[in-house]
Motif scaffolding. Structure first.
Motif, PDB file in Angstrom:
ATOM      1  N   MET A  22     -47.383  -0.497  29.356  1.00 40.61           N
ATOM      2  CA  MET A  22     -46.211  -0.571  28.494  1.00 40.61           C
ATOM      3  C   MET A  22     -45.102  -1.405  29.148  1.00 40.61           C
ATOM      4  SD  MET A  22     -45.984   3.317  26.985  1.00 40.61           S
ATOM      5  CE  MET A  22     -44.586   2.852  25.966  1.00 40.61           C
ATOM      6  N   GLY A  23     -44.931  -1.263  30.472  1.00 45.42           N
ATOM      7  CA  GLY A  23     -43.893  -2.028  31.151  1.00 45.42           C
ATOM      8  C   GLY A  23     -44.160  -3.519  31.122  1.00 45.42           C
ATOM      9  N   THR A  24     -45.407  -3.907  31.365  1.00 45.74           N
ATOM     10  CA  THR A  24     -45.748  -5.333  31.350  1.00 45.74           C
ATOM     11  C   THR A  24     -45.623  -5.905  29.941  1.00 45.74           C
ATOM     12  OG1 THR A  24     -47.282  -4.965  33.185  1.00 45.74           O
ATOM     13  CG2 THR A  24     -47.517  -7.011  31.958  1.00 45.74           C
ATOM     14  N   HIS A  25     -46.055  -5.119  28.948  1.00 41.74           N
ATOM     15  CA  HIS A  25     -45.932  -5.571  27.563  1.00 41.74           C
ATOM     16  C   HIS A  25     -44.464  -5.707  27.179  1.00 41.74           C
ATOM     17  CE1 HIS A  25     -45.863  -5.160  23.127  1.00 41.74           C
ATOM     18  NE2 HIS A  25     -46.981  -5.885  23.200  1.00 41.74           N
ATOM     19  N   GLY A  26     -43.611  -4.862  27.734  1.00 39.19           N
ATOM     20  CA  GLY A  26     -42.205  -4.903  27.397  1.00 39.19           C
ATOM     21  C   GLY A  26     -41.480  -6.107  27.981  1.00 39.19           C
ATOM     22  N   VAL A  27     -41.907  -6.601  29.137  1.00 31.92           N
ATOM     23  CA  VAL A  27     -41.183  -7.711  29.769  1.00 31.92           C
ATOM     24  C   VAL A  27     -41.806  -9.071  29.452  1.00 31.92           C
ATOM     25  CG1 VAL A  27     -40.449  -6.225  31.675  1.00 31.92           C
ATOM     26  CG2 VAL A  27     -42.538  -7.587  31.934  1.00 31.92           C
ATOM     27  N   GLN A  28     -42.978  -9.087  28.823  1.00 33.24           N
ATOM     28  CA  GLN A  28     -43.656 -10.379  28.679  1.00 33.24           C
ATOM     29  C   GLN A  28     -42.953 -11.314  27.683  1.00 33.24           C
ATOM     30  OE1 GLN A  28     -47.548 -10.695  27.000  1.00 33.24           O
ATOM     31  NE2 GLN A  28     -47.178  -9.180  25.375  1.00 33.24           N
ATOM     32  N   TRP A  29     -42.365 -10.766  26.598  1.00 29.68           N
ATOM     33  CA  TRP A  29     -41.747 -11.652  25.618  1.00 29.68           C
ATOM     34  C   TRP A  29     -40.645 -12.470  26.270  1.00 29.68           C
ATOM     35  CZ3 TRP A  29     -37.151 -13.055  23.552  1.00 29.68           C
ATOM     36  CH2 TRP A  29     -37.190 -13.799  22.356  1.00 29.68           C
ATOM     37  N   TRP A  30     -39.807 -11.813  27.036  1.00 30.06           N
ATOM     38  CA  TRP A  30     -38.705 -12.514  27.690  1.00 30.06           C
ATOM     39  C   TRP A  30     -39.214 -13.515  28.715  1.00 30.06           C
ATOM     40  CZ3 TRP A  30     -37.145 -11.128  32.941  1.00 30.06           C
ATOM     41  CH2 TRP A  30     -36.087 -11.920  33.421  1.00 30.06           C
ATOM     42  N   GLN A  31     -40.227 -13.152  29.497  1.00 23.69           N
ATOM     43  CA  GLN A  31     -40.719 -14.053  30.540  1.00 23.69           C
ATOM     44  C   GLN A  31     -41.556 -15.195  29.952  1.00 23.69           C
ATOM     45  OE1 GLN A  31     -42.496 -12.261  33.968  1.00 23.69           O
ATOM     46  NE2 GLN A  31     -41.055 -10.521  34.018  1.00 23.69           N
ATOM     47  N   VAL A  32     -42.218 -14.962  28.836  1.00 20.17           N
ATOM     48  CA  VAL A  32     -43.026 -16.018  28.216  1.00 20.17           C
ATOM     49  C   VAL A  32     -42.142 -17.058  27.533  1.00 20.17           C
ATOM     50  CG1 VAL A  32     -44.678 -16.513  26.358  1.00 20.17           C
ATOM     51  CG2 VAL A  32     -45.098 -14.612  27.959  1.00 20.17           C
ATOM     52  N   HIS A  33     -41.088 -16.628  26.814  1.00 23.63           N
ATOM     53  CA  HIS A  33     -40.259 -17.546  26.043  1.00 23.63           C
ATOM     54  C   HIS A  33     -39.059 -18.063  26.812  1.00 23.63           C
ATOM     55  CE1 HIS A  33     -42.564 -15.320  22.976  1.00 23.63           C
ATOM     56  NE2 HIS A  33     -42.489 -16.460  22.277  1.00 23.63           N
ATOM     57  N   ASP A  34     -38.781 -17.501  27.962  1.00 22.85           N
ATOM     58  CA  ASP A  34     -37.662 -17.978  28.773  1.00 22.85           C
ATOM     59  C   ASP A  34     -38.100 -19.232  29.519  1.00 22.85           C
ATOM     60  OD1 ASP A  34     -35.506 -18.422  30.364  1.00 22.85           O
ATOM     61  OD2 ASP A  34     -35.468 -16.437  31.296  1.00 22.85           O
ATOM     62  N   SER A  35     -37.368 -20.296  29.314  1.00 22.27           N
ATOM     63  CA  SER A  35     -37.752 -21.559  29.955  1.00 22.27           C
ATOM     64  C   SER A  35     -37.626 -21.486  31.465  1.00 22.27           C
ATOM     65  CB  SER A  35     -36.864 -22.698  29.410  1.00 22.27           C
ATOM     66  OG  SER A  35     -35.484 -22.418  29.671  1.00 22.27           O
ATOM     67  N   GLY A  36     -36.889 -20.487  31.954  1.00 27.19           N
ATOM     68  CA  GLY A  36     -36.748 -20.357  33.389  1.00 27.19           C
ATOM     69  C   GLY A  36     -37.902 -19.605  34.039  1.00 27.19           C
ATOM     70  N   MET A  37     -38.805 -19.001  33.250  1.00 29.31           N
ATOM     71  CA  MET A  37     -39.916 -18.206  33.801  1.00 29.31           C
ATOM     72  C   MET A  37     -41.273 -18.864  33.508  1.00 29.31           C
ATOM     73  SD  MET A  37     -38.475 -15.602  35.300  1.00 29.31           S
ATOM     74  CE  MET A  37     -39.799 -14.425  35.476  1.00 29.31           C
ATOM     75  N   LEU A  38     -41.491 -19.228  32.209  1.00 27.49           N
ATOM     76  CA  LEU A  38     -42.728 -19.913  31.796  1.00 27.49           C
ATOM     77  C   LEU A  38     -43.977 -19.121  32.190  1.00 27.49           C
ATOM     78  CD1 LEU A  38     -41.836 -23.625  32.758  1.00 27.49           C
ATOM     79  CD2 LEU A  38     -41.591 -22.474  30.541  1.00 27.49           C
ATOM     80  N   ARG A  39     -43.958 -17.790  31.944  1.00 25.97           N
ATOM     81  CA  ARG A  39     -45.141 -16.992  32.245  1.00 25.97           C
ATOM     82  C   ARG A  39     -46.110 -17.020  31.077  1.00 25.97           C
ATOM     83  NH1 ARG A  39     -45.484 -17.140  37.140  1.00 25.97           N
ATOM     84  NH2 ARG A  39     -46.979 -15.398  37.099  1.00 25.97           N
ATOM     85  N   VAL A  40     -47.339 -16.674  31.320  1.00 22.60           N
ATOM     86  CA  VAL A  40     -48.408 -16.721  30.321  1.00 22.60           C
ATOM     87  C   VAL A  40     -48.515 -15.360  29.639  1.00 22.60           C
ATOM     88  CG1 VAL A  40     -50.884 -17.065  29.979  1.00 22.60           C
ATOM     89  CG2 VAL A  40     -49.641 -18.434  31.673  1.00 22.60           C
ATOM     90  N   PRO A  41     -48.644 -15.311  28.290  1.00 23.35           N
ATOM     91  CA  PRO A  41     -48.749 -14.010  27.601  1.00 23.35           C
ATOM     92  C   PRO A  41     -50.049 -13.296  27.955  1.00 23.35           C
ATOM     93  CG  PRO A  41     -49.158 -15.803  26.071  1.00 23.35           C
ATOM     94  CD  PRO A  41     -48.681 -16.445  27.343  1.00 23.35           C
ATOM     95  N   LEU A  42     -50.034 -11.988  27.741  1.00 22.30           N
ATOM     96  CA  LEU A  42     -51.203 -11.163  28.041  1.00 22.30           C
ATOM     97  C   LEU A  42     -52.358 -11.503  27.113  1.00 22.30           C
ATOM     98  CD1 LEU A  42     -49.556  -7.658  28.632  1.00 22.30           C
ATOM     99  CD2 LEU A  42     -50.719  -9.064  30.337  1.00 22.30           C
TER     100      LEU A  42
END
Length: 375
Positions: A22-42
């Motif tokens: 639940m924690g990872t799912h909760g933070v992924q939207w911000w980290q995926v769409h934030d240009s400063g993070m550019l993380r990959v969605p689950l």
């Protein structure tokens, strides 16, 4: 220690799985769409890696090193594939703590060092958004070091607790052994004294039964009382052993007159100093030493006269038993454990005992120091 039930062992992995998922799912939207993070969605592989660590915690007790390897490995792969940062680090922390506490310190430190090197290389050269710099590496190292320090502290505390429990168990076993030894010694003294008394009185009764029946009756009465006493003492000791509860035997110097009367010997008792209350162990030892000395006289010097002197002093109790030597032949000296047993009693209390020839007879003298707190 009682083993935890199966459901309790599964509670932590289940909680860690829910928290990480639940924690990872909760933070992924911000980290995926934030240009400063550019993380990959689950994706399915990402979810599998998120849950691999909590699943590994199921075997953390039986296989702590394997659990640590799976938790750390799945987390590093998860981060290396570019998935969001988040509470995925919970499983490696729990696995590291378990490995350190269970004694696998070398494997834990090695795995944690490998994770630190990987994170340093990844964030400096491989991440989509790199964060090079000594401050970042120092912060990561400090946080990981804090986890290790907490685990080591917990391990040391548990080891101290285990050592304390081991010492307490050893002390309990030592006390139980001493109690059994004391009971065995008490039983030996009671049996030796009363059986020797019965033997002497039975011989006297057989010798006098035709010519002096009244004296034979007195001897038989003594035999009856001695046999009753030994049965009572044996029953008392056996009840204590059966119940498993320590108990101080009741025999003490207040029963000395009764002991002298039952011995059938011509005994003179003398008191030197002001008689007063004694510590139970001193009182009991003084009584048993007199009892064993009278038993030895009965066995080895029948017909002898005996003088018992009790010396009371604030610092020690002195017991002296002297016989005049008997005219009738007795058993050879040194045929039993009487004198060594008396000496062991005295030495165990910090005192000393001597047993030497005295004229035609024999003298036993013991000094039993009284502890300062009992004075």
């Amino acid at each position: 220690m009682h083993a935890k039930p199966r459901w309790a062992e599964l509670l932590l992995p289940l909680s860690a799985g829910v928290f990480q998922g639940m924690g990872t799912h909760g933070v992924q939207w911000w980290q995926v769409h934030d240009s400063g993070m550019l993380r990959v969605p689950l994706d399915p592989l990402g979810w599998a890696l998120v849950l691999a660590g909590p699943l590994a915690l199921i075997v953390r007790r039986r296989h702590p090193v394997l659990c640590l390897a799976v938790a750390v490995g799945s987390t590093l792969i998860f981060i290396g594939l570019g998935h969001p940062y988040g509470p995925v680090f919970l499983s490696p922390v729990v696995a590291l703590h378990t490995a350190v506490v269970s004694g696998h310190r070398r494997a834990a430190w090695s795995m944690w060092g490998l994770a630190y090197v990987f994170l340093g290389v990844y964030t400096s050269w491989l991440a989509p958004v790199r964060t090079p710099g000594w401050f970042h590496d120092l912060t990561v190292g400090a946080l990981m070091g804090l986890v290790v320090v907490v685990a080591e502290f917990s391990r040391a505390r548990r080891e101290r607790q285990a050592e304390r429990e081991r010492v307490e168990q050893e002390e309990l076993r030592r006390q139980a052994s001493e109690e059994r030894l004391t009971m065995a010694q008490e039983l030996h003294d009671v049996l030796a004294h009363n059986i020797s008394l019965i033997h002497v009185q039975a011989s006297t009764a057989l010798h006098l039964i035709d010519d002096q029946p009244e004296q034979a009756r007195t001897a038989l009465t003594t035999i009856k009382q001695a046999s009753k006493d030994v049965l009572t003492e044996m029953r008392s000791v056996l009840n204590v052993l059966r119940d498993g509860a320590p108990r101080s035997p009741t025999a003490g110097l207040d029963r000395l007159d009764e002991l002298i009367e039952r011995s059938g010997l011509p005994v003179t008792k003398e008191i030197v100093g002001a008689a007063g209350p004694l510590p139970p162990e001193i009182d009991r030892a003084g009584y048993r030493i007199v009892q064993e000395a009278l038993t030895n006289v009965t066995r080895h010097a029948p017909g002898a006269s005996v003088t018992v002197v009790l010396g009371y002093d604030p610092r020690a109790l002195t017991v002296q038993v002297t016989d005049t030597g008997g005219d009738a032949p007795g058993e050879s000296l040194g045929s039993g454990n009487g004198v060594p047993g008396m000496r062991e009693r005295a030495v165990a209390l910090g005192g000393a005992l001597t047993a030497t020839h005295h004229g035609r007879g024999f003298r036993v003298e013991a000094r039993l120091p009284i502890p300062e707190e009992s004075r």
